[in-house]
Design a protein around this motif. Sequence first.
Motif, mmCIF file in Angstrom:
data_model
loop_
_atom_site.group_PDB
_atom_site.id
_atom_site.type_symbol
_atom_site.label_atom_id
_atom_site.label_comp_id
_atom_site.label_asym_id
_atom_site.label_seq_id
_atom_site.Cartn_x
_atom_site.Cartn_y
_atom_site.Cartn_z
ATOM 1 N N TYR A 28 -3.037 2.395 5.768
ATOM 2 C CA TYR A 28 -4.357 2.047 5.243
ATOM 3 C C TYR A 28 -4.278 0.893 4.242
ATOM 4 O O TYR A 28 -3.216 0.612 3.665
ATOM 5 C CB TYR A 28 -4.991 3.266 4.571
ATOM 6 C CG TYR A 28 -5.607 4.236 5.556
ATOM 7 C CD1 TYR A 28 -6.983 4.310 5.733
ATOM 8 C CD2 TYR A 28 -4.800 5.058 6.334
ATOM 9 C CE1 TYR A 28 -7.549 5.186 6.650
ATOM 10 C CE2 TYR A 28 -5.352 5.930 7.262
ATOM 11 C CZ TYR A 28 -6.735 5.991 7.408
ATOM 12 O OH TYR A 28 -7.282 6.842 8.323
ATOM 13 N N ASP A 29 -5.432 0.250 4.040
ATOM 14 C CA ASP A 29 -5.597 -0.813 3.039
ATOM 15 C C ASP A 29 -4.691 -2.009 3.306
ATOM 16 O O ASP A 29 -4.100 -2.581 2.383
ATOM 17 C CB ASP A 29 -5.342 -0.270 1.625
ATOM 18 C CG ASP A 29 -6.374 0.754 1.200
ATOM 19 O OD1 ASP A 29 -7.448 0.788 1.828
ATOM 20 O OD2 ASP A 29 -6.103 1.525 0.261
ATOM 21 N N LEU A 30 -4.589 -2.397 4.556
ATOM 22 C CA LEU A 30 -3.781 -3.541 4.947
ATOM 23 C C LEU A 30 -4.583 -4.372 5.947
ATOM 24 O O LEU A 30 -5.235 -3.811 6.828
ATOM 25 C CB LEU A 30 -2.474 -3.058 5.586
ATOM 26 C CG LEU A 30 -1.240 -3.955 5.465
ATOM 27 C CD1 LEU A 30 -0.805 -4.070 4.006
ATOM 28 C CD2 LEU A 30 -0.101 -3.396 6.296
ATOM 29 N N SER A 31 -4.536 -5.686 5.816
ATOM 30 C CA SER A 31 -5.262 -6.539 6.750
ATOM 31 C C SER A 31 -4.536 -6.583 8.091
ATOM 32 O O SER A 31 -3.324 -6.365 8.163
ATOM 33 C CB SER A 31 -5.393 -7.957 6.196
ATOM 34 O OG SER A 31 -4.134 -8.611 6.194
ATOM 35 N N ASN A 68 -11.001 1.658 7.033
ATOM 36 C CA ASN A 68 -10.118 2.132 5.980
ATOM 37 C C ASN A 68 -10.612 3.381 5.255
ATOM 38 O O ASN A 68 -9.998 3.805 4.268
ATOM 39 C CB ASN A 68 -9.857 1.017 4.960
ATOM 40 C CG ASN A 68 -8.730 0.092 5.402
ATOM 41 O OD1 ASN A 68 -7.614 0.528 5.633
ATOM 42 N ND2 ASN A 68 -9.052 -1.186 5.542
ATOM 43 N N ASP A 69 -11.694 3.960 5.720
ATOM 44 C CA ASP A 69 -12.160 5.244 5.187
ATOM 45 C C ASP A 69 -11.630 6.341 6.105
ATOM 46 O O ASP A 69 -12.049 6.439 7.262
ATOM 47 C CB ASP A 69 -13.688 5.273 5.151
ATOM 48 C CG ASP A 69 -14.225 6.543 4.502
ATOM 49 O OD1 ASP A 69 -13.469 7.542 4.405
ATOM 50 O OD2 ASP A 69 -15.400 6.545 4.100
ATOM 51 N N LYS A 121 -0.823 4.115 0.904
ATOM 52 C CA LYS A 121 -1.637 4.995 1.756
ATOM 53 C C LYS A 121 -1.059 4.983 3.169
ATOM 54 O O LYS A 121 -1.543 4.315 4.070
ATOM 55 C CB LYS A 121 -3.098 4.562 1.734
ATOM 56 C CG LYS A 121 -3.788 4.812 0.396
ATOM 57 C CD LYS A 121 -5.225 4.363 0.416
ATOM 58 C CE LYS A 121 -6.079 5.243 1.314
ATOM 59 N NZ LYS A 121 -7.518 4.891 1.241
ATOM 60 N N HIS A 126 -0.041 12.714 3.994
ATOM 61 C CA HIS A 126 0.211 11.596 3.086
ATOM 62 C C HIS A 126 1.691 11.607 2.699
ATOM 63 O O HIS A 126 2.181 12.539 2.064
ATOM 64 C CB HIS A 126 -0.659 11.743 1.836
ATOM 65 C CG HIS A 126 -0.822 10.487 1.047
ATOM 66 N ND1 HIS A 126 0.246 9.805 0.512
ATOM 67 C CD2 HIS A 126 -1.940 9.777 0.705
ATOM 68 C CE1 HIS A 126 -0.196 8.746 -0.145
ATOM 69 N NE2 HIS A 126 -1.518 8.697 -0.035
ATOM 70 N N THR A 186 0.836 -1.199 0.000
ATOM 71 C CA THR A 186 0.000 0.000 0.000
ATOM 72 C C THR A 186 0.874 1.252 0.000
ATOM 73 O O THR A 186 1.984 1.234 0.522
ATOM 74 C CB THR A 186 -0.923 0.043 1.243
ATOM 75 O OG1 THR A 186 -1.708 1.240 1.210
ATOM 76 C CG2 THR A 186 -0.115 0.027 2.531
#
Length: 221
Positions: free
Chosen positions: A67-70, A122-123, A42, A141, A40
């Motif tokens: 973000y966007d990681l399990s 994740n939002d 993010k 970011h 990711t």
Amino acid sequence: MRSTNKQKYNMCEIIDFSIKLTAIQKNKINSIKSLFLPFTNKIFIVGGFLRDQMLGIESDDIDIEIYDLSEELFGKLMEEIGAKPLSKEFFVYNFDGIDISLPRREIKTGEGYHGFKMELENDPKLAILRRDFSCNALMYHLYEEKLYDYHNGVSDIQNKILRVVSIENFKDDNVRFLRAIRMIAKYQFIPDGITKQLLMEMSLQDITKTKIEKELKKILF
């Protein structure tokens, strides 16, 4: 702050922003970016470090959100680099002095500081709602080199206004009363009307001595 461009996106002000990092901080952050980039991009610096940057205060208290990681992959990567788990239930680890976490929602389930259930979120617009005050709700970011401001935090920092991010979430954690005292005493922020009323209504009976000691020491150092 160096702001050359601003735009509104989904109720978020996105600002070109240059953070000032020491050589050591840059090396640490670059190693974290390299670790997560295959999965990711993010990756955000969040919280008080950005507030202090805007106030011209040197700080080494860096928090990073991925973000966007399990949860499983995150835990595996943290173990591979020997990161110290600070709170697995809060998805928080420490690596070389930097706190790294997954974005989350905190759902009140009981009394006290640990009376919360954590869920991944994740939002960014929803994850940021767990923050206490707008001045602590900025996100930077690391790849875009832009500051994401969902709750007017930049203006509040410039005007030294202490404003809650979410009234309902704020009520759920009375340790935030101590953080408000620290912001007022250390940074001379002034609570807006709603924040002041919320603080006056808070019960402090179940705050532990450890939490009180921790927040009081942060006023001095």
